[in-house]
Design an enzyme around this catalytic site. Structure first.
Site, PDB file in Angstrom:
ATOM      1  CD  GLU A 127      -2.107  -2.178   1.204  1.00  0.00           C
ATOM      2  OE1 GLU A 127      -0.992  -2.626   1.521  1.00  0.00           O
ATOM      3  OE2 GLU A 127      -3.100  -2.896   1.019  1.00  0.00           O
ATOM      4  CG  HIS A 145     -10.273  -6.539   8.191  1.00  0.00           C
ATOM      5  ND1 HIS A 145      -9.401  -7.115   9.055  1.00  0.00           N
ATOM      6  CD2 HIS A 145      -9.765  -6.754   6.952  1.00  0.00           C
ATOM      7  CE1 HIS A 145      -8.399  -7.665   8.382  1.00  0.00           C
ATOM      8  NE2 HIS A 145      -8.596  -7.460   7.109  1.00  0.00           N
TER       9      HIS A 145
END
Lengths: 317, 399
Positions: free
Chosen positions: A47, A116
């Site tokens: 990322e 998450h």
């Protein structure tokens, strides 16, 4: 995205599984087949690296759409979003622009647990130099994303996994290739008289559901869909409060330093304070990391009954 | 705790051995001789052979230098040197504040790289960026005025030392290592837009251990991006020597599957040839490539670092006397009659004057007007209202 890819050669999409897998949530289905490797790029799981590459490419003239599989993973790349993208136009006194969109699902889903499930609206909404959008309906999603891609500035586009599966009616106008929704303007989804409900993303739906229940008792709620976290459309909220005299904010994120907190502060600083007949009530996620067990998860996020309770409390009924 | 005397000496020996190489390469073949009264128009110099990693060939060991270029390189390096020293002075006078990372000693890197790429190529670096800002086209005036935070600065006083930009120059970046993926992204744009351009992406020996650099290496290699990863190894990341920070100090090999070159960063011709070699490789679609420039900074890490707690004054002096990049070029030029002592002195005088005038401007130009406080938050956007320090203060931002 398809329309914008077609419209401008410089637009491209990169992220994990966006190409050959058709997108982790199938949002980019069909795009790789149509546009190929050059414009739909599968990245390794890196990322910080690929967000930086996306920002660099934007600095050099392209118009990237950088997808995070969820915004939880954007924390790996947050330095590139804030320090390399958001601040650059200002630091360079307008010499260097960064026309980039960071998009992906934000907030909680179901059963995916603490790491998450975080909502990043408040974090990104805090930073000057970013535009932060949070669509609810299909019309929002399409119009705001097109506006974001066409904008010459860094835009954080917070989608919602649970909303991907929800169908919405779409107007004729919204089906046009040039249908763009203005950034920074909230939408009144439902007219009302007694109280104003302000929300963003998934909870707009919850507010409308609550409003439907309350309408049966003659309590007409005005529901405002923020659409834009930054800039925040206080004008629409203030006009509504001037009419209804009561305000409830609803969000999935944590309460401390959240979207509702900002709205409260600004209401208090502005003209609408004089119109309030009761303090603003914030309905938020519970101030805990998201648990896994279904019953616990359900009790960690705002329910429709919570919104109804808040309305009754504000109206003192 | 600092190094023991023993390892200090060892380090000194290693450094001087590495840097000594270039000092003896003043022998040249005169290519186009004229009468003894005229200067040599062009000469060929030996440059140190670069160590290679995963490469079958290497940059040439001979570099042709024209008198015109020699004078240009000499002048440019002197400008950078004097500009950095002026910045030092202004900082000590408290006219420059905050961060100020100087690059005196490393002039051959900036000038050599610029000589090896084209103006249409791209370059990005970290915060030791004043020299690169100059070689990429910004005037000394605008650089110094940016350092002093005035409206005439290249970023109108909004950016400061670490955030200067120009055409095809993406700063000036404050976060160590972040510029490397950015540079790979610029290279992606070059490839995407099918231009012939490359991106020189610079970072230091300190940044070389950043994870995001390895992420960038991987993607650049996977997608064959025309990116020249350039590690300016000046032996110290702030106060931490390379031996103390890096399990492997062979930075040119850190790209693993990416070919690499280790280059004498004090010899401008060596840097130029290596850069050109690397750029050609990238233009041929064989990129990326890693280049390690072995160089040295005379100043400490920044103006708040005296630079002598982690290295000896002897070491600094040794580099200055044996490997100064400007002296190396000057000696070559004089030894081969490419210029006269007077001519070079004249250039020095002109450079000093240019820097003085720029400093004069930088100290007298007014600070940015308060009305412009909020400008440029966004680019190409409608004017917007910005909250001030108080809730009723509504400031204006235009882009």
């Amino acid at each position: 995205m398809d329309e914008e890819l077609e419209r401008d050669e410089r637009v491209f999409l990169l992220g994990e599984e966006v190409a050959q897998y058709d997108g982790a949530y199938k949002v980019s289905r069909g795009l790789w087949k149509k546009y190929g490797d050059k414009r739909i790029i599968d990245t390794p799981i890196a990322e910080m690296g690929f967000a930086g590459i996306a920002v660099g490419s934007a600095m050099a003239g392209l118009r990237p759409i950088c997808e995070f599989m969820t915004f939880n993973f954007s924390m790996q790349a947050i330095d590139q979003i804030i320090n390399s993208a958001a601040k650059t136009s200002y630091m360079s006194a307008g010499l260097q622009s960064v026309p980039i969109v960071f998009r992906g699902p934000n907030g909680h889903a179901t059963g995916v647990a603490a790491q998450h499930s975080q909502c990043f609206a408040a974090w990104y909404g805090h930073c000057p130099g970013l535009k932060v959008l949070s669509p609810w309906s299909a019309e929002d999603a399409k119009g705001l994303l097109k506006a974001a891609i066409r904008d010459d500035n860094p835009v954080v586009f917070l989608e919602n996994e649970l909303l991907y599966g929800v169908a919405f009616e779409v107007s004729e106008e919204a089906q046009s290739k040039d249908f763009v929704v203005p950034i920074g303007k909230a939408k009144v989804e439902r007219q009302g008289t007694l109280i104003t409900l302000v929300s963003h993303s998934r909870y707009v739906g919850h507010c409308l559901d609550a409003a439907a229940v309350l309408a049966e008792e003659g309590i007409e709620c005005e529901v405002i869909n923020l659409r834009s976290i930054r800039p925040l459309d206080m004008e629409t909220i203030e006009s509504s409060v001037a009419k209804t005299n009561h305000l409830v904010t609803v969000e999935g994120g944590w309460p401390q330093f959240g979207v509702g907190a900002e709205i409260c502060a600004r209401i208090m600083e502005g003209p609408a304070l004089n119109y309030l007949d009761a303090p603003v009530i914030r309905v938020t996620g519970v101030d805990i990391p998201m648990p896994y067990a279904k019953i616990l998860e359900e009790h960690s996020v705002p329910q429709i009954r919570d919104i109804i309770t808040a309305v009754r409390k504000a109206l003192n009924i | 705790m600092l190094l023991s005397v023993n390892s200090m000496q060892k380090m000194l020996t290693i450094i001087s051995n590495v840097l000594k190489g270039s000092a003896s390469k003043n022998v040249a073949r005169v290519v186009a001789a004229r009468t003894y009264a005229d200067f040599t128009a062009e000469a060929t110099f030996d440059v140190k052979k670069c160590d290679t990693h995963r490469l079958d060939d290497a940059p040439p060991t001979k570099s042709v230098l024209t008198r015109e270029d020699a004078l240009k390189y000499y002048r440019t390096m002197q400008v950078i040197r004097r500009m950095e020293l002026k910045a030092d002075q202004l900082y000590k006078q408290k006219i420059i504040r905050g961060f100020c990372h100087l690059s005196d000693g490393q002039e051959a890197c900036a000038v050599g790289i610029e000589a090896g790429i084209k103006p249409t190529d791209h370059l990005i670096t970290a915060y030791r960026a004043h020299g690169y800002t100059y070689t990429r086209g910004v005037s000394v005036r605008e650089i110094l005025a940016e350092l002093t935070g005035r409206r005439g600065g290249c970023a109108k006083g909004k950016g400061g030392s670490m955030h200067m930009y120009a055409n095809n120059f993406y700063g000036g970046n404050g976060i160590v290592g972040a510029q490397v993926p950015l540079g790979a992204g610029v290279a992606l744009a070059c490839k995407y837009l099918d231009t012939d351009q490359v991106c020189a992406t610079l970072y230091g020996d300190g940044a070389a251990n950043q994870g995001q650099i390895f992420e960038a290496y991987n993607m650049a290699s996977l997608w064959k991006l025309p990116c020249i990863f350039i590690c300016e190894n000046n032996k110290y990341a702030m106060g931490t020597s390379v031996e103390r920070s890096s399990a492997s100090t062979e930075y040119y090999k850190r790209g693993d599957f990416i070919p690499g070159l280790r280059v004498d960063g004090m010899d401008i011709l060596c840097v130029k040839e290596a850069t050109k070699y690397a750029a050609d490789l990238c233009r041929a679609g064989k990129g990326p490539i890693v280049m390690e420039l072995q160089t040295y900074r005379y100043h400490g890490h920044s103006m708040s670092d005296p630079g002598v707690s982690y290295r000896t004054r002897e070491e600094i002096q040794e580099v200055r006397s044996k490997s100064d990049p400007i002296s190396l070029l000057k000696d070559r030029m004089l030894a081969n009659n490419m210029a006269s002592v007077e001519e070079l002195k004249e250039i020095d005088v002109q450079v000093r004057k240019e820097i003085e005038e720029a400093a004069q401007f930088a100290t007298t130009d007014p600070e940015p007007p308060l009305e412009e406080l909020c400008n440029h938050i966004f680019y190409n956007d409608a004017p917007l209202e910005v909250r001030g320090t108080l809730p009723w203060t509504k400031l204006k931002s235009i882009s």
